[in-house]
Design an enzyme around this catalytic site. Structure first.
Site, short mmCIF file in Angstrom:
data_model
loop_
_atom_site.label_atom_id
_atom_site.label_comp_id
_atom_site.label_asym_id
_atom_site.label_seq_id
_atom_site.Cartn_x
_atom_site.Cartn_y
_atom_site.Cartn_z
N CYS A 135 0.83 -1.21 0.00
CA CYS A 135 0.00 0.00 0.00
C CYS A 135 0.86 1.25 0.00
CB CYS A 135 -0.92 -0.02 1.22
SG CYS A 135 -1.95 1.44 1.35
N CYS A 138 -0.44 4.10 2.23
CA CYS A 138 -0.17 3.90 3.66
C CYS A 138 1.30 4.13 3.99
CB CYS A 138 -0.52 2.48 4.10
SG CYS A 138 -2.02 1.83 3.39
N ASP A 139 2.20 3.64 3.15
CA ASP A 139 3.61 3.55 3.53
C ASP A 139 4.56 4.42 2.72
OD1 ASP A 139 2.84 1.65 5.39
OD2 ASP A 139 3.11 -0.01 4.00
#
Ligand code: NAP
Length: 314
Positions: A135, A138-139
């Site tokens: 992701c 997200c990261d």
């Protein structure tokens, strides 16, 4: 003696299912949640979550799930760590089967999520959350000024690669063919981005690094030649498999196996509602799944209320 009919059964225990449970308690639906034996969904494999509102400091994915579970339990949800093995939505009340028997329900929320496809290598799992991610939203933030690669040639891979250029110094797309599957617009955008380069006809055969990702071994599938590419992060974006096998033949699925929804959260069967990644291949965020769980519950609440009113009248 026949067991009582539940007002609401929720299948799944990621942010969608647990949010539906929290709202379900407050709506007095006394939700019974089949969490699955491996509960919690994708957040259980995520390390730090920095983008879930309400957590000024990063929270670990499993801790976030644990907090949602505690909140649902405190409000009265019954959380059962069992897998649903079969459903019958052709009967009413609906029937939900687990290893220990059948539960009947006036309404059901399906929130079983989707699993990101894996490269199926030990090194990938060992370094998951330590440089390997599924992701970028997200990261990506953790890779400012670093070198990363994205595996895949579809829309997700192109979106992730383009998104990662906001942070990373260089993004290499590793694709197993010489042609992208992605839609024309996303392809064009990625190919025009000066930070993105492509390694064609190639597969990752090993993720390199001890405590953290340091690179990837990449094999040219046409020539068989292997080379090590130095990297700080590897984003695997080769698609998702929605967890819908047990719903096949019971609710309408789209051609890719996701549950087809209409009017927000309704499945093809009145009284069966849908929340989170099991239908949503577009946003796939914990916060959007949670919001979906809330919406599905509000729709289920109206449905159950009508059913109970009819029962009272008749
Ligand atoms: P996808 O379309 O199934 O693409 C998966 C990609 O990964 C393909 O390029 C495939 O290669 C590659 N791949 C699959 N298995 C692999 C393996 N084991 N090793 C290496 N490569 C592998 O999945 P997706 O990109 O996640 O998209 C899923 C759906 O969501 C699609 O319908 C897509 O259009 C939609 N989506 C839309 C948007 C948007 O509209 N903004 C954004 C994201 C996703 P091959 O090409 O060789 O098969």
């Amino acid at each position: 003696m026949e067991a009582k009919t539940e007002k609401l059964v929720i299948i799944g225990s990621g942010p969608a299912g647990l949010t539906a449970a929290i709202y379900g308690c407050r709506a007095d639906l006394e939700p019974l949640v089949y969490m699955g034996t491996k509960y919690g969904g994708q957040l259980m494999l995520t390390s730090e979550v920095e983008n879930f509102p309400g957590f000024p400091d990063p929270v670990l994915g499993p801790d976030l799930i644990s907090k949602m579970k505690s909140q649902a339990e405190r409000l009265g949800a019954r959380l059962v760590q069992e897998d649903v093995v079969r459903v019958d939505f052709k009967k009413y009340p609906f029937e939900v089967y687990t290893g220990s028997g059948v539960t009947r329900a006036l309404a059901v929320i399906l929130a079983t999520g989707a699993n990101p496809r894996r490269l199926n290598m030990q090194s990938e799992m060992r370094l998951m959350g330590k440089g390997v991610s599924n992701c970028a939203v997200c990261d990506g933030f953790f890779f400012r000024g670093k070198k990363v690669a994205v595996v895949g040639g579809g829309d997700t891979a192109m979106e992730e690669a383009t998104f990662l250029t906001k942070f990373a110094s260089a993004v290499q797309v590793i694709h197993r063919r010489g042609e992208l599957r992605a839609s024309a617009a996303l392809k064009k955008e990625a190919m025009a981005n000066p930070k993105i380069s492509f390694i064609w006809d190639s597969a990752v055969t090993e993720v390199l690094g001890d405590g953290r990702v340091q690179g990837a071994r990449v094999k040219n599938l046409k020539t068989g030649a292997e080379k090590d590419v130095s990297l700080d992060g590897l984003f695997v974006a080769i698609g998702y498999d929605p967890n819908t096998e047990i719903f096949r033949g019971q609710v309408e699925l789209d051609p890719k196996g996701y549950i087809a929804v209409r009017n927000g959260t309704e499945s093809s069967v009145p009284g069966v509602f849908v929340a989170g990644d099991v239908h949503d291949f577009r946003y796939r965020q914990a916060i959007t799944a949670a919001a979906d769980g809330c919406k599905a519950l509000l729709d289920a609440e109206k449905f159950v209320k009508q059913k109970l009113e009819v029962e009272l009248v008749s």
